[in-house]
Design a protein around this motif. Structure first.
Motif: not given
Length: 152
Positions: A45-74
């Motif tokens: 989960d990205l946030l407690p008690g939040v439906d992960g299918r909403s457009p805003m949560v999906r966008r946050r998940r996309e951005l977080l994945a990109q940030f992690i990749a930009d930081m070298g993956g670990d």
């Protein structure tokens, strides 16, 4: 079920001589997955008690994945936490911008504060992209790492 001095269950056979007399006599299981991690900590989960299918949560998940990749993956947990806060501000700013474009009122002071905070978060985690090392190891290094030796 009971067979003489052996008690059988569906998954294991229990023998009295194999039972430790105290919990301190038992060795820890190496590599066992911790069951104490929360759904947020293990990435479910990205946030407690939040439906992960909403457009805003999906966008946050996309951005977080990109940030992690930009930081070298670990990245460290601290950098992931800052990146999560940055994704929240990005989604909020995008929402505010879309409302402004559609004619709704935009509180410019709040928007500017959010944008400046976002800039500081991005500076903290590093604005530039860090390339991940994908160079394969030499055969000698691979053998030394995986087989405890190498070629000479």
């Amino acid at each position: 079920m009971r067979y003489g001095n052996v008690m059988a269950t569906r998954t294991a056979i229990w023998r009295p001589e194999n039972v430790s007399s105290s919990l301190t006599d038992r060795r820890p299981v190496v590599g066992a997955k911790s069951k104490q991690r929360t759904r947020i900590a293990n990435g479910t989960d990205l946030l407690p008690g939040v439906d992960g299918r909403s457009p805003m949560v999906r966008r946050r998940r996309e951005l977080l994945a990109q940030f992690i990749a930009d930081m070298g993956g670990d990245p460290s947990e601290a950098k992931i936490t800052i990146a999560k806060r940055a994704t929240a501000l990005i989604v909020w700013c995008e929402s505010a911008e879309s409302k402004a474009v559609n004619g709704e009122e935009l509180d410019i002071a709040t928007f500017t504060t959010a944008a400046n905070t976002l800039r500081r978060y991005l500076a903290d985690i590093g604005l530039e992209r860090h390339a991940r090392n994908i160079t394969p190891p030499s055969l000698r290094d691979y053998a030394a790492t995986n087989y405890g030796g190498g070629t000479k």
